[in-house]
Structures are given as C-alpha cells and as structure tokens.
Design an enzyme around this catalytic site. Structure first.
Site, PDB file in Angstrom:
ATOM      1  N   LYS A 114     -13.766   5.520   3.906  1.00  0.00           N
ATOM      2  CA  LYS A 114     -13.026   4.288   4.085  1.00  0.00           C
ATOM      3  C   LYS A 114     -13.461   3.731   5.443  1.00  0.00           C
ATOM      4  O   LYS A 114     -13.103   4.272   6.496  1.00  0.00           O
ATOM      5  CB  LYS A 114     -11.511   4.511   4.074  1.00  0.00           C
ATOM      6  CG  LYS A 114     -10.761   3.234   4.454  1.00  0.00           C
ATOM      7  CD  LYS A 114      -9.267   3.386   4.524  1.00  0.00           C
ATOM      8  CE  LYS A 114      -8.686   2.273   5.375  1.00  0.00           C
ATOM      9  NZ  LYS A 114      -7.232   2.257   5.413  1.00  0.00           N
ATOM     10  N   GLY A 175       0.495  -1.257   8.662  1.00  0.00           N
ATOM     11  CA  GLY A 175       1.785  -0.770   9.136  1.00  0.00           C
ATOM     12  C   GLY A 175       2.856  -1.839   9.266  1.00  0.00           C
ATOM     13  O   GLY A 175       3.954  -1.554   9.740  1.00  0.00           O
ATOM     14  N   ALA A 201      -3.378  -1.867   2.991  1.00  0.00           N
ATOM     15  CA  ALA A 201      -2.555  -2.152   4.178  1.00  0.00           C
ATOM     16  C   ALA A 201      -1.566  -3.293   3.975  1.00  0.00           C
ATOM     17  O   ALA A 201      -1.888  -4.304   3.357  1.00  0.00           O
ATOM     18  CB  ALA A 201      -3.398  -2.460   5.405  1.00  0.00           C
ATOM     19  N   GLY A 202      -0.368  -3.096   4.510  1.00  0.00           N
ATOM     20  CA  GLY A 202       0.635  -4.153   4.547  1.00  0.00           C
ATOM     21  C   GLY A 202       1.742  -4.043   3.519  1.00  0.00           C
ATOM     22  O   GLY A 202       2.739  -4.742   3.615  1.00  0.00           O
ATOM     23  N   ASN A 223       0.011   3.729   3.155  1.00  0.00           N
ATOM     24  CA  ASN A 223       0.397   4.932   3.888  1.00  0.00           C
ATOM     25  C   ASN A 223       1.812   4.805   4.432  1.00  0.00           C
ATOM     26  O   ASN A 223       2.743   5.478   3.986  1.00  0.00           O
ATOM     27  CB  ASN A 223      -0.610   5.201   5.016  1.00  0.00           C
ATOM     28  CG  ASN A 223      -0.343   6.505   5.747  1.00  0.00           C
ATOM     29  OD1 ASN A 223       0.681   7.152   5.594  1.00  0.00           O
ATOM     30  ND2 ASN A 223      -1.279   6.928   6.564  1.00  0.00           N
ATOM     31  N   THR A 224       1.986   3.868   5.377  1.00  0.00           N
ATOM     32  CA  THR A 224       3.256   3.765   6.094  1.00  0.00           C
ATOM     33  C   THR A 224       4.454   3.540   5.167  1.00  0.00           C
ATOM     34  O   THR A 224       5.534   4.108   5.396  1.00  0.00           O
ATOM     35  CB  THR A 224       3.181   2.614   7.125  1.00  0.00           C
ATOM     36  OG1 THR A 224       1.969   2.772   7.877  1.00  0.00           O
ATOM     37  CG2 THR A 224       4.353   2.640   8.080  1.00  0.00           C
TER      38      THR A 224
END
Lengths: 272, 72
Positions: A114, A175, A201-202, A223-224
């Site tokens: 990645k 994040g 992301a986001g 992830n977050t």
C-alpha cells in the site's frame, strides 16, 4: 451460511460470493482493514476476524530496543490466516516511501504494497506527484502497488498508467471519520479506471462504508473507524454487513431520486 | 576510541557500544529478537536473511532493525 451473510436471489445472486480480483490474486472480501490503534491485540484479532477481511495492512517501523520484549504484530497476527499488505504510512517523500516499501518486502511475505506518500501534516492528504513518482519506481521493481491517493481523477489515471494494480482514493482525510465528501469524483474515478478502485481512508461508520460501495467501487479500506469504536468487534461486523449491503445496492441499481413526492399507493379507487 | 574488543555503532538511530566481531544474526539475537521476524538495513542496504550469519558488524556501522507493527 454464517449468520452475517445475506441470502440473495435475482440478478445479483452470487454477487456476495464473487471474489474481488486484484492483479493475480482473488479476495473473498471487499473490506480491507488496518491493524493500528486497537485498544489491545486480542481485540484487534477478534475485530479483524469479525470483519471477514481477506487482507490487512501493516506498517514498517523500527523495533523499540528499549522494551524488554519485542511486540511486532506478527506475534499476534498469523500471516497464514491474513494476507499482509505492508504500507508506507508516515512517508513524506518518494525516496522514503521506496525505502519503506523495500523493507516491507524484505520481511518475506509478498510483493504487495500500500503506497502512501503524505503531502501535508495537518490534513494528511497525499503528495500525488511524489506518489506517482514512487509508484513508477516500485512497479519497475516488481511490486504490486495499491496506491493511496486523493479523490482526483487525473492522479488516479496516472497511477493506473504507472502500473498500479489498484487505485485507492480517499473518502476524506485519514482518521477523520467524515465519510465520502465527494461521491461524484469517486464515481468518476471508478468509471474511468480499469484497475480496481478501493476507497481508502475517511470512513467513520457503517453507513459511510455502505455509501462508498454504492458508488460502485470495488472495495473499502479502513482502520480507525473499527479500531477506535467503543466496541471494535461489533463495528467490524457492522462494516462487513455495510460493505455487502452497499455492494448489493449498487448491483441492484437504485431508483431515480426525485425532489417531489410520488405516491406509492394507487391514486385510483379512493372512496368518494 | 573505544576499549579493545568494543566497537561503536548506531542501532535504530542510537549510539551503542557492542562487542566487535558480531554477525548481524548475533546482533539481532543480542536484543532478544527473532531474526525471522526482523528486517535489517545495514548502512542503508537491506540484507537478506541468508546474509545475517555472514555479515559482520563493523565500527561506525548504522544498523536499522525493523519489523511490522499495527498500521492502516
């Protein structure tokens, strides 16, 4: 059939079991998850299992030599169970990203990467020029590059031209949990690129993941949203369902949106 | 100058005194690390695991010991 799976009929029968193909690899899930920020390793492993993911991202970092025992992630995650995707998170130049990429590959699991080159410390938005530059070098070195990028069509096309096996536009900053801020651009990137498009992301909650999949993209990486939920395992499960739901809704073909009301019940046959 | 038998190296950005004559493998093990889970960069060159036994650490070397951690 596991309780989390949805029985499907009609034109989309089999849609949920159809694997996602990226380069020469098939993945049983369209959800890709990160391994950072979990409250503990046990929760991380349980959440990853609950997500049903086939691929997990990992970061390359110095061993903390002042600790008594090494706590690398491979003590907790079995690379036989999960396909590892090393990232270049935290790199701000093409040169650094290339260095981290090579270190990740030297761990000896696979040629996948990645690629992430950050351009701004506040928003963490990518340096797209440096990302394209690094992608060219790494593709030439035999990496399967999945490139994290902005929701920018031209950059996406250039990353595809550079030989990336997947292009991964952000939904919103890493994040941030803001969800997809520009669904139109995400759709256009999907329409115009031939390689798989993974929104990366986001995403903040399940509806964000669902909306991302409803744009027709091939998958979502997060992830977050899972790791920092109050109950990461439950959120991982929610994300799994949201990804399936969004995929099915996309394939089903949504109704046309209108700005006026149209009755659902017959207007004839009303009593005098 | 270091004492005899001791060399000055940089490991993960920090100056350290280690015994001279250590192989990369021995250096990794001296930190209680499993060589199979560690990637070693010596003076900016990545070493393959089959080099760990043969390559010796020398005075002034910059060694990076890296591994996978959680990340997104």
């Amino acid at each position: 059939m596991a309780s989390s799976e949805v029985a499907v009929g009609g034109a989309v029968d089999g849609a949920l079991t159809e694997p996602l193909r990226i380069a020469d690899q098939e993945f049983d899930s369209r959800l890709f998850v990160g391994t950072g920020k979990y409250p503990d390793n046990k929760t991380m492993v349980e959440a990853i299992r609950a997500s049903g993911t086939a691929m997990v991202t990992v970061a390359v970092r110095r061993v903390d030599l002042d600790r008594t025992q090494s706590e690398g992630i491979l003590f907790h995650l079995d690379p036989e169970e999960f396909f590892l995707l090393p990232n270049t998170a935290g790199c701000y130049t093409a040169e650094d990203a290339i260095r981290y990429a090579r270190l990740g590959r030297a761990a000896g699991f696979n040629e996948w990467l990645k690629l992430e080159v950050i351009g701004d410390e506040t928003t963490l938005v990518p340096d797209t020029q440096a990302t394209i530059e690094a992608a060219k070098t790494l593709v030439a070195e035999g990496f399967n590059v999945m490139a994290y990028t902005n929701d920018d069509l031209v950059t996406a096309l250039r990353l595809e031209d550079a030989g990336c096996v997947a292009v991964m536009p952000l939904a919103s900053p890493i994040g941030s949990g803001l969800g997809i801020v520009n669904p139109y651009f995400i759709r256009e990137i999907k329409r115009r690129c031939e390689v798989p498009i993974i929104v990366d992301a986001g995403v903040g909650t399940a509806s964000d993941a669902c909306v991302a999949m409803e744009q027709g993209v091939d998958g979502v990486l997060m992830n977050t949203a899972i790791a920092t939920a109050t109950d990461p395992v439950a959120m991982a499960h929610a994300m799994r369902l949201a990804i399936q739901s969004g995929r099915l809704a996309y394939l089903a073909g949504r109704m046309e949106a209108r700005e006026i009301g149209i009755p659902s019940s017959p207007t004839r046959g009303m009593l005098d | 100058m270091s004492e005899p038998g001791i060399i000055q190296v940089q490991v993960n950005g920090k100056e350290r005194e280690i015994q001279s004559g250590l192989s990369v493998h021995q250096l990794v093990e001296s930190f209680d690390l499993d060589p199979k889970l560690i990637v070693v960069e010596l003076n900016r060159e990545i070493l393959s695991r089959d080099q760990f036994d043969d390559v010796q650490i020398s005075e002034g070397d910059a060694v990076e010991l890296v591994h996978f951690v959680g990340g997104g």
